[in-house]
Write an enzyme that holds these catalytic residues in place. Structure first.
Site, mmCIF file in Angstrom:
data_model
loop_
_atom_site.group_PDB
_atom_site.id
_atom_site.type_symbol
_atom_site.label_atom_id
_atom_site.label_comp_id
_atom_site.label_asym_id
_atom_site.label_seq_id
_atom_site.Cartn_x
_atom_site.Cartn_y
_atom_site.Cartn_z
ATOM 1 C CE LYS A 105 -3.393 2.714 2.333
ATOM 2 N NZ LYS A 105 -3.756 3.228 3.650
ATOM 3 N N GLY A 166 -7.779 9.782 9.147
ATOM 4 C CA GLY A 166 -8.140 9.929 10.555
ATOM 5 C C GLY A 166 -9.108 11.060 10.842
ATOM 6 C CB ALA A 214 -7.190 2.626 9.864
#
Lengths: 265, 67
Positions: A105, A166, A214
């Site tokens: 990735k 995030g 995530a």
């Protein structure tokens, strides 16, 4: 795809010849404990999880890989933290050596505050890694032109962001994500920005082939519960995409016919 | 003297890759570990015979939660 296919796991996603039954990729960063990571992997039913490469701390290594091995998931190493093509390429080579996988990735960050990708460096690194035989999954912006360029140099999938890493702001530019889906003929994995289950469902409804989450899971108050929610959202979005949604209209369209309507005088 | 994971280290005459790994408490068969010397990957098969030059920058990396 039908509900039966989704339920039976025959609605598989193929990236570079590898079949995945789950369309949810899980990042391992940010989990409060390895126990919660393991529980979340199980609840998510993911088959592919990302790991980063960092310096060995004396006496500290091993346990993460043990957890992932027990969970039976594939590893997708990333180049998180790299700011230049050179650093990303060296990190990818090290990941191949450490984890015996050609999959990477690719992340090349261009700005500290937004962690947005550095497009020229990303493209350069992608080209070099493809030449070296890597299966490259680049983390990219929601720019359809850049996505096409990445596919042109041989990337096996593209991973456009919904919003900064995030941030939990969801899919900020759904039109671009839909354009990317139309612009390339490799899997599109929505990466970054997912905040909650409805964001993942939207990404799938827009035509994404998979979603990567995530922080949305690892930093939720109950990570395994959120992992389960994401799993179901990805399935729901996939089904809805296949089912074909009704067009949006500004005015009401009655679902009940007026035929036979009573007249009370 | 070498620079091992960002820190200057004196390996007391054991200026080999094995000496560096030993200083980190790693055995040669440590799982999930990769090594770069001065930005070049050193494959595991070459660890045993690899001699380090003075001032070599050695990075020893492994899996961490991330992404």
């Amino acid at each position: 795809m039908s509900e039966q296919q989704v339920q039976a796991g025959s609605d598989t996603l193929t990236i570079a010849g590898r079949e995945l039954r789950s369309r949810l990729l899980l990042g391992t960063g940010g989990f409060p404990s390895l126990e919660l990571l393991a529980e979340s992997i199980q609840a998510s039913a993911t088959e592919l999880v990302t790991v980063a490469l960092r310096r060995v701390e004396p006496g500290g290594q091993g346990s993460l890989l043990d957890v992932l091995e027990r969970a039976g998931v594939g590893l997708l190493p990333n180049t998180a933290g790299c700011h230049t093509a050179r650093d990303a390429v060296v990190t990818a080579r090290l990941a191949r050596e450490a984890f015996a996988t050609d999959w990477i990735k690719l992340e090349v960050i261009g700005d500290e505050d937004t962690l947005l990708p550095d497009a020229p460096e990303l493209l350069r690194a992608a080209e070099e890694l493809v030449d070296e035989g890597f299966v490259v999954l680049p983390y990219t912006t929601d720019d359809p032109v850049l996505a096409r360029r990445l596919v042109d140099v041989g990337c096996a999938a593209v991973m456009p962001l919904g919003a900064p890493i995030g941030s939990g702001m969801g899919v900020r530019n759904p039109y671009n994500i839909a354009l990317i889906r139309e612009a390339v003929d490799v899997p599109v994995v929505l990466d970054a920005g997912i905040g909650t289950a409805s964001d993942a469902a939207l990404a799938m409804e827009l035509g994404c082939d998979a979603v990567m989450a995530a922080s949305a899971i690892s930093r939720a108050q109950d990570p395994p519960a959120m992992a389960m929610a994401m799993r179901r959202a990805v399935e729901a979005g996939r089904l809805a995409r296949g089912a074909g949604r009704i067009p949006r209209r500004r005015y009401a369209t009655a679902s009940t016919s007026d035929e036979g309507l009573a007249d009370f005088g | 003297m070498i620079v091992l994971n960002g820190q200057a280290r004196d390996l007391d005459g054991q200026e080999t890759l094995m000496g560096a790994l030993d200083a980190l408490g790693l055995s040669p068969d440590a799982r999930g570990v990769a090594v770069a010397v001065d930005g070049e990957v050193v494959p595991r098969a070459r660890w045993a015979s690899y001699e380090l030059a003075q001032g070599a920058h050695v990075e020893v990396l492994t899996a961490m939660q991330g992404g």
